[in-house]
Design a protein around this motif. Structure first.
Motif, mmCIF file in Angstrom:
data_model
loop_
_atom_site.group_PDB
_atom_site.id
_atom_site.type_symbol
_atom_site.label_atom_id
_atom_site.label_comp_id
_atom_site.label_asym_id
_atom_site.label_seq_id
_atom_site.Cartn_x
_atom_site.Cartn_y
_atom_site.Cartn_z
ATOM 1 N N THR A 99 0.866 -0.992 -0.022
ATOM 2 C CA THR A 99 0.099 0.030 -0.083
ATOM 3 C C THR A 99 0.918 1.361 -0.025
ATOM 4 O O THR A 99 2.061 1.255 0.171
ATOM 5 C CB THR A 99 -0.902 0.116 1.355
ATOM 6 O OG1 THR A 99 -0.178 0.024 2.309
ATOM 7 C CG2 THR A 99 -1.926 -1.230 1.318
ATOM 8 N N GLN A 100 0.216 2.439 -0.405
ATOM 9 C CA GLN A 100 1.062 3.567 -0.200
ATOM 10 C C GLN A 100 1.395 3.948 1.070
ATOM 11 O O GLN A 100 0.713 3.888 2.173
ATOM 12 C CB GLN A 100 0.194 4.773 -0.808
ATOM 13 C CG GLN A 100 -0.077 4.508 -2.317
ATOM 14 C CD GLN A 100 -1.000 5.811 -3.013
ATOM 15 O OE1 GLN A 100 -1.571 6.496 -2.076
ATOM 16 N NE2 GLN A 100 -0.821 6.058 -4.301
ATOM 17 N N ARG A 149 -5.363 -1.393 4.043
ATOM 18 C CA ARG A 149 -6.097 -0.895 2.734
ATOM 19 C C ARG A 149 -7.715 -0.875 3.038
ATOM 20 O O ARG A 149 -8.076 -2.033 3.598
ATOM 21 C CB ARG A 149 -5.661 -1.569 1.543
ATOM 22 C CG ARG A 149 -6.538 -1.486 0.332
ATOM 23 C CD ARG A 149 -5.967 -2.051 -0.818
ATOM 24 N NE ARG A 149 -4.501 -1.672 -1.426
ATOM 25 C CZ ARG A 149 -3.525 -2.469 -1.794
ATOM 26 N NH1 ARG A 149 -3.521 -3.645 -1.814
ATOM 27 N NH2 ARG A 149 -2.413 -1.700 -1.957
ATOM 28 N N ALA A 177 -8.220 7.231 6.666
ATOM 29 C CA ALA A 177 -7.068 7.764 5.747
ATOM 30 C C ALA A 177 -6.410 8.762 6.772
ATOM 31 O O ALA A 177 -5.012 8.469 6.648
ATOM 32 C CB ALA A 177 -7.784 8.494 4.607
ATOM 33 N N GLU A 195 -4.825 3.141 3.326
ATOM 34 C CA GLU A 195 -5.089 3.705 1.897
ATOM 35 C C GLU A 195 -6.366 3.479 1.579
ATOM 36 O O GLU A 195 -7.151 1.973 1.888
ATOM 37 C CB GLU A 195 -4.093 2.817 1.021
ATOM 38 C CG GLU A 195 -4.121 3.171 -0.257
ATOM 39 C CD GLU A 195 -3.545 1.931 -1.270
ATOM 40 O OE1 GLU A 195 -2.433 2.343 -1.587
ATOM 41 O OE2 GLU A 195 -3.906 0.755 -1.314
#
Length: 401
Positions: free
Chosen positions: A3-4, A14, A32, A37
Motif C-alpha cells: 500500500t502507499q 487498505r 485515511a 490507503e
C-alpha cells in the motif's frame, strides 16, 4: 500486500469504500487520516450527490472536497457483472470494506457479507444502516435528520417552553461515521490478535441514542422525561450564550465556585458570589432565569472579544460565537493544525479540516479529494495486475467508467 506508505498507525491497511453522501465517506476519511490507503469506488453513472450538488465541476464540489481528502478514486460500474467481479478481486487485496448503501443493495449486487467473506475470509466488513442490517425496521432507509429524530436527540434540541427545533444534520452523519470508524478499528485489533475477520453492524439510530444515554436511563429508571433546555447544563450555572455589542454573541460557562466568583468580579459585582441566590451550584440552578437575565444585561453592552479576553484571564470559560468566516480566520485553530493545507490534482493548495487528534507519529496528510477515476491505473494495474490492454477493454465496454 503493498500500500502507499504515509506513516501513522494504519500504515499498510487498505480500505475499500462502497459509500454515499457523508456518514460512510466520513469513515474512510478518518481511517485515511490514520494512515490507511482508502479506495473509493465510483462510476459516471452513479455519481455521489456531494460531487453534483449545486456545481458544474464534479471534481471541485465543496461537499466532495470536505469529506474525501487523502483518498483514491477508482471507476467501477457496480451494475455490471464484470464490475462486481473486479470489486471482489479488489476485496481480496483489502483489509476493511465499508458500505452504507440502501438496505439490501449490497446483497442484490452480489456483494453481501457471505460473498465478500468467501473472497477474503479475513475481511472486516462494516455495514452502516439507519436501523442496522437486521431486525423489523432494517428495510428502512434515511438521512441524518432521520437519524437524529429517531434516536431521540432532536427532541431535546430547543428552548423551553417551546417545541423541539431539531439537530444540525451534520452532527448525525459525523457521529454515525465516527462510531463506525471506531468499530472498524476494534475489529482490526481483534483480527490482529486472533486472525479472524468480522461483520460489523452499525445502526445510525442506536449511535444517536448513545449520545443521550443519561436521559434515556433517567426515564428508564426514574420515569423522568427530559425537555428542551436550550444551552443549559445540569452541572454548570451559568452555562449559556449571551448577547454582546454589534449583534454578536458570547458563550460563558462556570464549572465551579471559583469560576463563578471570577465571573462576578468581571461583572463588577463580586458580592454576587456570596449572594444566597447564587452562592452554590444548587442555588444558581434554582435561580437560573434570574442569573441569565442579569448576565445578559451586562454582556449586551460589551465588545465580544474584549469580554472573552477579560473572562479567560480570570479562568472563566468563554468564547465568541463564531461565523464561518470567524472560524476559518481563527489563528488558534491554524496553529493547532485544525486546518491543513492539501494539494489538489492540478497542484493547487487548498485548506481542509485536519484530524481531530494529535499523535507522536502521525500519518502524512497532503492530498485533496481525488478526481473521478484519478487512480484507475494504479488500482487496476498495480493492485489487480491488469495489463494496459485489459484496462482499455474494460474502459471501452463501460465497466470502468
Amino acid at each position: 500486500m503493498s500500500t502507499q506508505q504515509r506513516g501513522g498507525p494504519l500504515q499498510g491497511v487498505r480500505v475499500l469504500e462502497l459509500t454515499k453522501v457523508w456518514a460512510g465517506p466520513y469513515v474512510g476519511k478518518l481511517l485515511a487520516y490514520l494512515g490507511a490507503e482508502v479506495i473509493r469506488v465510483e462510476s459516471e453513472g452513479s455519481l455521489d450527490v456531494t460531487r453534483t450538488f449545486g456545481v458544474d465541476d464534479i471534481d471541485n464540489a465543496p461537499g466532495w472536497q470536505s469529506v474525501n481528502p487523502q483518498k483514491l478514486s477508482v471507476q467501477i460500474n457496480m451494475k455490471s457483472e464484470e464490475g462486481i467481479k473486479l470489486i471482489l478481486d479488489l476485496v481480496g487485496e483489502c483489509d476493511i470494506l465499508v458500505e452504507n448503501l440502501r438496505p439490501g443493495a449490497v446483497k442484490r449486487l452480489g456483494l453481501g457479507y457471505e460473498t465478500v467473506k468467501a473472497a477474503n475470509p479475513e475481511i472486516i466488513y462494516v455495514s452502516m444502516g439507519m436501523w442496522g442490517s437486521d431486525g423489523p425496521l432494517a428495510y428502512q432507509t434515511g438521512y441524518a435528520p432521520c437519524f437524529a429524530a429517531l434516536g431521540g436527540i432532536s427532541a431535546l434540541v430547543g428552548h423551553e417552553p417551546g417545541a423541539p427545533e431539531g439537530m444540525n444534520t451534520r452532527y448525525a452523519d459525523s457521529t454515525f461515521g465516527a462510531a463506525a470508524a471506531y468499530a472498524a478499528l476494534v475489529a482490526l485489533l481483534h483480527r490482529k490478535r486472533s486472525g479472524v475477520g468480522q461483520f460489523v453492524d452499525v445502526s445510525a439510530v442506536e449511535c444517536m441514542s448513545s449520545m443521550i444515554s443519561d436521559s434515556i436511563m433517567d426515564y428508564a429508571l426514574n420515569g423522568v422525561v427530559h425537555e428542551c433546555d436550550g444551552n443549559r447544563h445540569p452541572e454548570m450555572a451559568p452555562h449559556g450564550v449571551y448577547p454582546a455589542r454589534g449583534g454578536e454573541w458570547v458563550s460563558i460557562a462556570a464549572a465551579n465556585g471559583k469560576q463563578w466568583a471570577g465571573l462576578a468580579e468581571c461583572m463588577g459585582k463580586p458580592e454576587l458570589a456570596r449572594d444566597p441566590r447564587f452562592a452554590t451550584l444548587a442555588d444558581r440552578k434554582a435561580n437560573e432565569d434570574e442569573l441569565d437575565e442579569m448576565i445578559a444585561v451586562w454582556t449586551a453592552g460589551c465588545c465580544p472579544m474584549e469580554l472573552v479576553t477579560k473572562l479567560q484571564k480570570r479562568g472563566v470559560s468563554a468564547a465568541k460565537s463564531q461565523s464561518s468566516l470567524d472560524l476559518i480566520a481563527d489563528p488558534h485553530l491554524w496553529v493547532r493544525e485544525f486546518y491543513r493545507d492539501v494539494t489538489d490534482p492540478d497542484g493547487n493548495s487548498k485548506p481542509t479540516l485536519g484530524p481531530s487528534w494529535e499523535m507522536s507519529r502521525p500519518a502524512q496528510l497532503g492530498d485533496a479529494a481525488p478526481r473521478l477515476g484519478q487512480h484507475n491505473a494504479y488500482i487496476l494495474g498495480e493492485i489487480l495486475g491488469l495489463s494496459g490492454e485489459e484496462q482499455e477493454t474494460l474502459r471501452a465496454s463501460g465497466v470502468t467508467r
